[in-house]
Design a protein around this motif. Structure first.
Motif, short mmCIF file in Angstrom:
data_model
loop_
_atom_site.label_atom_id
_atom_site.label_comp_id
_atom_site.label_asym_id
_atom_site.label_seq_id
_atom_site.Cartn_x
_atom_site.Cartn_y
_atom_site.Cartn_z
N ASN A 134 9.54 17.70 3.32
CA ASN A 134 8.21 17.28 2.89
C ASN A 134 7.94 15.87 3.43
OD1 ASN A 134 6.44 15.70 0.84
ND2 ASN A 134 5.99 17.84 0.42
N PRO A 135 6.74 15.62 3.97
CA PRO A 135 6.46 14.30 4.57
C PRO A 135 6.72 13.12 3.63
CG PRO A 135 4.73 15.85 5.14
CD PRO A 135 5.62 16.56 4.15
N ILE A 136 6.46 13.30 2.35
CA ILE A 136 6.71 12.21 1.40
C ILE A 136 8.20 11.93 1.29
CG2 ILE A 136 6.49 11.51 -1.03
CD1 ILE A 136 3.93 13.18 -1.16
N VAL A 137 8.99 12.99 1.24
CA VAL A 137 10.44 12.83 1.15
C VAL A 137 10.99 12.19 2.42
CG1 VAL A 137 12.65 14.03 0.88
CG2 VAL A 137 10.65 14.78 -0.43
N ARG A 138 10.54 12.68 3.57
CA ARG A 138 11.02 12.16 4.86
C ARG A 138 10.75 10.66 4.98
NH1 ARG A 138 8.66 15.67 9.61
NH2 ARG A 138 7.43 16.78 8.09
N ARG A 139 9.57 10.26 4.56
CA ARG A 139 9.21 8.84 4.66
C ARG A 139 10.11 7.98 3.78
NH1 ARG A 139 4.42 6.57 6.65
NH2 ARG A 139 3.96 4.47 5.91
N GLU A 140 10.38 8.48 2.58
CA GLU A 140 11.22 7.72 1.66
C GLU A 140 12.65 7.64 2.16
OE1 GLU A 140 11.79 5.24 -1.54
OE2 GLU A 140 9.94 6.03 -0.66
N VAL A 141 13.13 8.72 2.77
CA VAL A 141 14.49 8.71 3.31
C VAL A 141 14.61 7.67 4.43
CG1 VAL A 141 16.16 10.04 4.68
CG2 VAL A 141 15.08 11.07 2.67
N LEU A 142 13.62 7.61 5.32
CA LEU A 142 13.66 6.60 6.39
C LEU A 142 13.65 5.19 5.81
CD1 LEU A 142 11.38 7.86 9.32
CD2 LEU A 142 13.84 8.07 9.02
N SER A 143 12.90 4.99 4.74
CA SER A 143 12.87 3.70 4.08
C SER A 143 14.25 3.34 3.53
CB SER A 143 11.84 3.70 2.94
OG SER A 143 11.86 2.47 2.24
N HIS A 144 14.92 4.30 2.92
CA HIS A 144 16.26 4.06 2.38
C HIS A 144 17.26 3.74 3.48
CE1 HIS A 144 15.78 6.22 -1.78
NE2 HIS A 144 14.81 5.34 -1.52
N ILE A 145 17.11 4.38 4.64
CA ILE A 145 18.02 4.12 5.75
C ILE A 145 17.84 2.69 6.27
CG2 ILE A 145 18.52 4.74 8.16
CD1 ILE A 145 17.80 7.63 7.41
N GLY A 146 16.61 2.17 6.17
CA GLY A 146 16.35 0.81 6.62
C GLY A 146 15.23 0.68 7.62
N TYR A 147 14.53 1.78 7.90
CA TYR A 147 13.40 1.71 8.82
C TYR A 147 12.26 0.88 8.22
CZ TYR A 147 15.00 5.12 12.26
OH TYR A 147 15.68 5.76 13.27
N LYS A 148 11.54 0.19 9.11
CA LYS A 148 10.37 -0.59 8.71
C LYS A 148 9.17 -0.16 9.54
CE LYS A 148 13.21 -4.58 7.41
NZ LYS A 148 13.47 -6.04 7.62
N LYS A 149 8.00 -0.29 8.95
CA LYS A 149 6.76 0.10 9.62
C LYS A 149 6.30 -1.02 10.56
CE LYS A 149 1.85 0.78 8.63
NZ LYS A 149 0.84 0.89 7.56
N LEU A 150 5.96 -0.66 11.80
CA LEU A 150 5.38 -1.62 12.72
C LEU A 150 3.90 -1.74 12.40
CD1 LEU A 150 7.36 -0.49 15.83
CD2 LEU A 150 7.28 -2.84 14.99
N ASN A 151 3.45 -2.95 12.18
CA ASN A 151 2.13 -3.20 11.62
C ASN A 151 1.03 -3.21 12.69
OD1 ASN A 151 0.17 -3.76 9.72
ND2 ASN A 151 0.53 -5.98 9.74
N PHE A 152 0.69 -2.01 13.16
CA PHE A 152 -0.47 -1.86 14.06
C PHE A 152 -0.95 -0.41 13.95
CE2 PHE A 152 3.00 -0.45 16.72
CZ PHE A 152 2.47 0.50 17.57
#
Length: 224
Positions: A134-152
């Motif tokens: 699920n896209p919500i789950v995938r996004r949260e998993v990436l956050s837990h791994i340490g990914y950050k959003k590029l602000n553009f």
């Protein structure tokens, strides 16, 4: 027990199951047509692996390492069944392989890019096949791994070769230095031009985005 198996040809007996899994997990515009996988799989720099459980494809990941830029890119990570530890298995196997790729090239990676859907912008939330995708789950998993959003504002060319702009995703970056707060805009632009060189049809929105990046010094890294 899970097995990490590399696919380097559409003739591999496990490729049909992988392609079917891709169509289950991702929207049509994100999936390269079956026959168009032939050349990418022959490219030694593109690493496509499946997780096998009792001989069946239950997960997959694709990634690549760019030694000249010292960055990696995770194309996708797929979990086909819950409760088998597939996500952790793919993550660790990928990490070990990328470490070896960096070592072999005489470089040290500064981080890894990934695209992730923003479920609050996506028109549909139910794609994903199984709950871990699920896209919500995938996004949260990436956050837990340490990914950050590029602000553009990010768009990318659709993989169906139609040249459409896909705008419901964010480009993210997993910095090797957890304290890193920004990334050189020129690096992002060069990476995107390199990564999407295989797609001949680029939407004007994408071209404008890359030119805007070239005019900047850096892009902020935000919590995902």
């Amino acid at each position: 027990m899970l097995t990490y198996h590399r696919i380097q040809s559409i003739e591999d007996p496990h490729f049909p199951a992988l392609h079917q899994l891709l169509g289950t997990i991702f929207p049509p515009e994100e999936v390269l047509a079956y026959e168009l996988w032939k050349e990418p799989l022959l490219d030694p720099s593109i690493h496509v692996y499946v997780a096998l459980h009792q001989g069946q494809v239950v997960g997959a990941t694709e990634y690549r390492y760019y030694p000249q830029l010292r960055v990696a890119m995770t194309d996708f990570t797929i979990i086909g069944q819950a409760g088998l530890g597939i996500g952790r298995f793919l993550l660790r196997q990928r990490e070990k392989d990328l470490q070896q790729l960096a070592k072999a090239s005489g470089t040290e990676s500064i981080g890894m890019f990934a695209e992730v859907y923003d479920p609050f912008r996506a028109q549909i939330h139910e794609f994903g096949g199984v709950s871990p995708m699920n896209p919500i789950v995938r996004r949260e998993v990436l956050s837990h791994i340490g990914y950050k959003k590029l602000n553009f504002p990010y768009v990318h060319p659709s993989w169906d070769h139609e040249g459409n702009a896909v705008s419901e995703l964010d480009l993210c970056f997993l910095p090797a230095d957890e304290e890193q707060s920004e990334l050189a805009a020129s690096l992002i632009a060069t990476f995107l031009e390199t990564y999407y060189a295989a797609l001949p049809n680029k939407p004007q929105q994408w071209l404008d985005m890359v030119e805007t990046l070239k005019s900047k010094q850096a892009v902020e890294l935000l919590p995902l």
